[in-house]
Each structure stands twice: as C-alpha cells, then as structure tokens.
Design a protein around this motif. Structure first.
Motif, PDB file in Angstrom:
ATOM      1  N   ASN A 193       0.836  -8.750 -11.729  1.00 40.89           N
ATOM      2  CA  ASN A 193      -0.438  -9.285 -11.270  1.00 40.89           C
ATOM      3  C   ASN A 193      -1.346  -9.456 -12.492  1.00 40.89           C
ATOM      4  O   ASN A 193      -0.846  -9.637 -13.602  1.00 40.89           O
ATOM      5  CB  ASN A 193      -1.053  -8.355 -10.226  1.00 40.89           C
ATOM      6  CG  ASN A 193      -0.475  -8.576  -8.845  1.00 40.89           C
ATOM      7  OD1 ASN A 193      -0.850  -9.501  -8.142  1.00 40.89           O
ATOM      8  ND2 ASN A 193       0.458  -7.709  -8.436  1.00 40.89           N
ATOM      9  N   VAL A 224      -6.171 -10.462   1.666  1.00 37.08           N
ATOM     10  CA  VAL A 224      -5.674  -9.759   2.844  1.00 37.08           C
ATOM     11  C   VAL A 224      -6.876  -9.484   3.742  1.00 37.08           C
ATOM     12  O   VAL A 224      -7.851  -8.866   3.312  1.00 37.08           O
ATOM     13  CB  VAL A 224      -4.981  -8.443   2.453  1.00 37.08           C
ATOM     14  CG1 VAL A 224      -4.508  -7.696   3.703  1.00 37.08           C
ATOM     15  CG2 VAL A 224      -3.812  -8.721   1.519  1.00 37.08           C
ATOM     16  N   ASP A 246       4.725  -6.094   2.802  1.00 34.95           N
ATOM     17  CA  ASP A 246       5.313  -6.794   1.658  1.00 34.95           C
ATOM     18  C   ASP A 246       4.743  -8.195   1.604  1.00 34.95           C
ATOM     19  O   ASP A 246       5.112  -9.059   2.409  1.00 34.95           O
ATOM     20  CB  ASP A 246       6.835  -6.832   1.787  1.00 34.95           C
ATOM     21  CG  ASP A 246       7.515  -7.519   0.596  1.00 34.95           C
ATOM     22  OD1 ASP A 246       6.803  -8.038  -0.283  1.00 34.95           O
ATOM     23  OD2 ASP A 246       8.762  -7.535   0.562  1.00 34.95           O
ATOM     24  N   ILE A 247       3.824  -8.430   0.679  1.00 31.39           N
ATOM     25  CA  ILE A 247       3.243  -9.762   0.475  1.00 31.39           C
ATOM     26  C   ILE A 247       3.566 -10.252  -0.938  1.00 31.39           C
ATOM     27  O   ILE A 247       2.830 -11.047  -1.517  1.00 31.39           O
ATOM     28  CB  ILE A 247       1.723  -9.747   0.732  1.00 31.39           C
ATOM     29  CG1 ILE A 247       1.026  -8.716  -0.163  1.00 31.39           C
ATOM     30  CG2 ILE A 247       1.422  -9.474   2.195  1.00 31.39           C
ATOM     31  CD1 ILE A 247      -0.496  -8.793  -0.103  1.00 31.39           C
ATOM     32  N   SER A 248       4.664  -9.789  -1.480  1.00 30.44           N
ATOM     33  CA  SER A 248       5.022 -10.089  -2.863  1.00 30.44           C
ATOM     34  C   SER A 248       5.388 -11.563  -3.051  1.00 30.44           C
ATOM     35  O   SER A 248       5.793 -12.250  -2.117  1.00 30.44           O
ATOM     36  CB  SER A 248       6.200  -9.211  -3.295  1.00 30.44           C
ATOM     37  OG  SER A 248       7.333  -9.435  -2.482  1.00 30.44           O
ATOM     38  N   ILE A 255       3.277  -2.879  -7.756  1.00 31.13           N
ATOM     39  CA  ILE A 255       2.060  -3.637  -8.065  1.00 31.13           C
ATOM     40  C   ILE A 255       2.260  -4.491  -9.312  1.00 31.13           C
ATOM     41  O   ILE A 255       1.307  -5.007  -9.886  1.00 31.13           O
ATOM     42  CB  ILE A 255       0.841  -2.699  -8.255  1.00 31.13           C
ATOM     43  CG1 ILE A 255       1.083  -1.705  -9.396  1.00 31.13           C
ATOM     44  CG2 ILE A 255       0.509  -1.972  -6.960  1.00 31.13           C
ATOM     45  CD1 ILE A 255      -0.146  -0.883  -9.749  1.00 31.13           C
ATOM     46  N   LEU A 275       4.598  -0.374   0.121  1.00 31.15           N
ATOM     47  CA  LEU A 275       3.581  -1.363  -0.239  1.00 31.15           C
ATOM     48  C   LEU A 275       4.066  -2.176  -1.431  1.00 31.15           C
ATOM     49  O   LEU A 275       4.365  -1.627  -2.497  1.00 31.15           O
ATOM     50  CB  LEU A 275       2.266  -0.670  -0.595  1.00 31.15           C
ATOM     51  CG  LEU A 275       1.119  -1.580  -1.050  1.00 31.15           C
ATOM     52  CD1 LEU A 275       0.772  -2.614   0.007  1.00 31.15           C
ATOM     53  CD2 LEU A 275      -0.114  -0.753  -1.420  1.00 31.15           C
ATOM     54  N   ASP A 276       4.156  -3.491  -1.242  1.00 36.45           N
ATOM     55  CA  ASP A 276       4.661  -4.383  -2.283  1.00 36.45           C
ATOM     56  C   ASP A 276       3.714  -5.569  -2.410  1.00 36.45           C
ATOM     57  O   ASP A 276       3.663  -6.430  -1.529  1.00 36.45           O
ATOM     58  CB  ASP A 276       6.066  -4.852  -1.924  1.00 36.45           C
ATOM     59  CG  ASP A 276       6.762  -5.582  -3.077  1.00 36.45           C
ATOM     60  OD1 ASP A 276       6.073  -5.952  -4.045  1.00 36.45           O
ATOM     61  OD2 ASP A 276       7.990  -5.772  -2.994  1.00 36.45           O
ATOM     62  N   VAL A 277       2.947  -5.610  -3.500  1.00 35.38           N
ATOM     63  CA  VAL A 277       2.028  -6.720  -3.765  1.00 35.38           C
ATOM     64  C   VAL A 277       2.364  -7.413  -5.080  1.00 35.38           C
ATOM     65  O   VAL A 277       1.556  -8.143  -5.634  1.00 35.38           O
ATOM     66  CB  VAL A 277       0.554  -6.248  -3.774  1.00 35.38           C
ATOM     67  CG1 VAL A 277       0.181  -5.608  -2.452  1.00 35.38           C
ATOM     68  CG2 VAL A 277       0.286  -5.280  -4.931  1.00 35.38           C
ATOM     69  N   PHE A 292      -3.699 -10.758  -8.063  1.00 36.46           N
ATOM     70  CA  PHE A 292      -4.736  -9.736  -7.922  1.00 36.46           C
ATOM     71  C   PHE A 292      -5.247  -9.340  -9.306  1.00 36.46           C
ATOM     72  O   PHE A 292      -4.471  -9.292 -10.274  1.00 36.46           O
ATOM     73  CB  PHE A 292      -4.192  -8.519  -7.195  1.00 36.46           C
ATOM     74  CG  PHE A 292      -3.858  -8.772  -5.754  1.00 36.46           C
ATOM     75  CD1 PHE A 292      -4.857  -9.099  -4.843  1.00 36.46           C
ATOM     76  CD2 PHE A 292      -2.558  -8.679  -5.298  1.00 36.46           C
ATOM     77  CE1 PHE A 292      -4.562  -9.341  -3.506  1.00 36.46           C
ATOM     78  CE2 PHE A 292      -2.246  -8.916  -3.965  1.00 36.46           C
ATOM     79  CZ  PHE A 292      -3.252  -9.252  -3.066  1.00 36.46           C
ATOM     80  N   ASN A 304       7.456 -11.994   1.709  1.00 34.72           N
ATOM     81  CA  ASN A 304       7.980 -12.193   0.353  1.00 34.72           C
ATOM     82  C   ASN A 304       8.361 -13.661   0.108  1.00 34.72           C
ATOM     83  O   ASN A 304       8.974 -14.305   0.951  1.00 34.72           O
ATOM     84  CB  ASN A 304       9.214 -11.292   0.170  1.00 34.72           C
ATOM     85  CG  ASN A 304       9.883 -11.471  -1.172  1.00 34.72           C
ATOM     86  OD1 ASN A 304      10.486 -12.506  -1.431  1.00 34.72           O
ATOM     87  ND2 ASN A 304       9.787 -10.468  -2.010  1.00 34.72           N
ATOM     88  N   ASN A 310       1.643 -11.579  -7.626  1.00 33.89           N
ATOM     89  CA  ASN A 310       0.505 -12.285  -7.066  1.00 33.89           C
ATOM     90  C   ASN A 310      -0.536 -12.458  -8.169  1.00 33.89           C
ATOM     91  O   ASN A 310      -0.192 -12.392  -9.362  1.00 33.89           O
ATOM     92  CB  ASN A 310      -0.060 -11.520  -5.866  1.00 33.89           C
ATOM     93  CG  ASN A 310       0.704 -11.811  -4.587  1.00 33.89           C
ATOM     94  OD1 ASN A 310       0.595 -12.909  -4.027  1.00 33.89           O
ATOM     95  ND2 ASN A 310       1.474 -10.837  -4.098  1.00 33.89           N
TER      96      ASN A 310
END
Length: 349
Positions: free
Chosen positions: A177, A112, A126-128, A174, A149-151, A156, A104, A154
């Motif tokens: 994005n 990814v 978590d790649i937020s 999500i 799952l945390d995106v 996307f 984060n 970003n």
C-alpha cells in the motif's frame, strides 16, 4: 473519524414480489444497491443479480443464521478474480449476518463503508488487489469476530494505526500500500500467526515488542521497506517461526546468534541490507532451513554449512574466496567505518 449512522432502506422501494424473510429482504436491498454501484462487470458475474432468490446470485452464499438455524441468511460474498469495478455502498451494512467478504483481484475503489460496523459476525475480510484508498479503514477496529484481514495491494495511505495490533486476528496482510510511518510500538501485542507488511514506506526500527509474539507467530515478512537499526538478540525467542524475511531494508550490524534457536525456520531472507561480520554457524545448522538468502550485504565470513544449503545465496558480500563478491575497495571502505548497533537510536537487548 467513524460516523455510526444506522443503515436503513428508506430510500429504496421494496420489490413487488415476496421474499422469504426480513434477513433476505435486507440482503436483496443491499445487493441491488451494490449492483447499481458497479460500473464495469466484463465477465458478467452480477448478471443474474435480480429477482427475490438472492441465495442463487453468483458469488452469494447462504447458510442458517448463527442465532437461529431455521432462518436462511446471506453468510458469504465471494467475488474473487471477477475484475469488477465500482464502489461499496453503505447499504452493504444491511448484510448483518455476513461471515466472509472476499473481493480479491477486482477494481473496486473508494473506501470501506462505515456501515460495516454492523457486520458483527464478519470473520474474514479480503479486499486485496483493488484500488481502495484513503487512511486505514478504521471500521475494522469494531469487528470483534474478525480473524483474517487482507488489504494488500491497494492505495491506502497515512500511518499504520496502533489499534490494528490490538485486534484478535490470526492473519494480517497490509503489504503493498502507501502507508508512511513507523511500525507501532505495540506490534507485539498482536496474536497473529502470519504478518505481512512489506512494500510500504515504513521507517525506523523493528519494535522490541516483536519478541512478545513468540507464542503465535509463524511467518513474518517485513521486506522492501526502509527499516533501520539492528536485529535484536531476543528475536531468537520466536522459536515457532518458519518464515523470516527482512530483505531490502537498511538493517545493519551482525546477524544475531539467537536465530540459531529457531528450530522450525524454513525460509530466511536478509538480503539487500547492511549486515556485516560472520554469518553464525548455528543458523546454517538449523534442521528445517531450506533457503537462506543473505546476498547484497557486507558479511566477511560464512561457515561451510551454509554452502551446503539447497537455497544458499551469498553473492555481493565481502567473503574471501567466494565468487561474485563486492570489490575489495567497497569492502574496505565499509569496514573502515562500520555501522555499530550502539550508534543507532534503537533499543537493543
């Protein structure tokens, strides 16, 4: 398309010092490859990423392997708020025992890696708040241990894939994005307790399957999108819900009386839509409701109970004898051509 190539260390020369186990050797190879992929680390989080003792690296956490309590392995990566820039190399797939991967608030970019398919124990991803881009990372569909799952925040883009709502997740973020699609019809197949999809270019109606989430859903935020249609009466089946936010959309029609059956509801935000008619008295009588925001709609009446709520906001409606309402001309023009749920191409209950 996901290419299932095996991750190897063939292009990496092993170190000339001993490392305790094959698991830690693979972790060393993966982390050294990652360090080379980092382009900026202003706070020196990875400054001590050298030498054989990977469990002492900043942000790296070791624990007994899930399949053998006598083997030490890398179980977690936590680089939250490190402000690191770079990309994720394929070698990270060598961290096969990883359970937590938290990035984060950094500046990582790219995609990814497909090699994440080997992270069969991954529980939290978590790649937020980074700069990842491209289509939704389909590798997550193969992570059967994943629960969180945390995106969000970003870059996307493309469609939200239906497979996402077949995963056995507990929390899904999500939001914020560049997804451009409708909500998949199988939305309600997801067992999540928290779903946040706000801030995307998501159009169309809320799928009828939403009501199927009654057993698990606690919070849902679908704000700041482009949703149309009406809220269905069967939304009231979501009786465990504590947060419902559909603000800043193009939803219309009346608020369903059935929302008054959500006895656990604490936060309700329907502001900045095209809702009309009377605000149901049952909603404002909910025992746990603290904040009810329904400003910037076309409601024509509200019960006195709503005015007693600590977090009431009824501005910019068409409610007689209330301050800060729409002009009489705005209201008369709207009600001269009201938006009925029957005229909208969405299933209604």
């Amino acid at each position: 398309m996901l290419f299932l190539s095996k991750v190897t260390s063939q292009t990496f020369y092993p170190p000339d010092f001993p490392i305790a186990s094959p698991q830690l050797m693979e972790a060393y190879i993966a982390l050294q490859a990652w360090k080379r992929a980092i382009t900026s680390d202003p706070n020196q989080f990875t400054a001590n990423w050298h030498g054989p003792h990977v469990c002492n690296y900043t942000g790296v956490y070791c624990a007994p392997a899930p399949y053998d309590p006598f083997i030490l392995t890398v179980a977690g990566i936590d680089l939250n708020h490190a402000n690191i820039a770079g990309f994720l190399p394929e070698e990270l797939g060598l961290l096969k025992d990883l359970a937590l991967f938290h990035l984060n608030s950094n500046r990582f970019f790219g995609v990814v890696p497909d090699s994440f398919i080997h992270l069969k124990f991954l529980f939290e991803l978590d790649i937020s708040n980074n700069r990842f881009s491209g289509p939704f990372p389909s590798v997550v569909f193969f992570l059967h241990s994943l629960k969180y799952l945390d995106v969000r925040f970003n870059e996307f883009d493309g469609k939200i894939p239906p497979q996402l709502f077949e995963l056995k997740l507990d929390a899904l973020f999500i939001n914020s994005n560049r997804f451009h699609s409708a909500l998949p019809a199988n939305l309600g197949n997801s067992p999540v307790s928290v779903l946040v999809a706000a801030g995307n270019d998501i159009r169309g109606c809320i799928p009828p399957s939403l009501a199927n989430m009654a057993e698990t859903l606690d919070e849902i935020v679908l704000s700041n999108m482009a949703l149309t249609g009406c809220l269905r009466q069967d939304i009231g089946l979501l009786r465990g819900l504590t947060v419902l936010d559909v603000s800043f959309n193009n939803l219309a029609g009346p608020l369903p009386e059935s929302i008054g059956a959500m006895r656990n509801l604490e936060q309700l935000n329907v502001a900045h839509n095209k809702f009309s008619g009377q605000v149901p008295s049952s909603i404002c009588s909910l025992p746990k409701l603290e904040n009810f925001t329904y400003s910037f709609n076309y409601f024509s009446g509200e019960p006195l109970g709503c005015l007693r709520l600590p977090g009431n906001d009824d501005r910019r409606n068409c409610i007689p004898n209330r301050p800060f309402q729409r002009t009489p001309e705005e209201c008369s023009n709207f009600y001269a051509h009201p938006i009925g749920c029957g005229s909208i191409q969405c299933p209604i209950s």
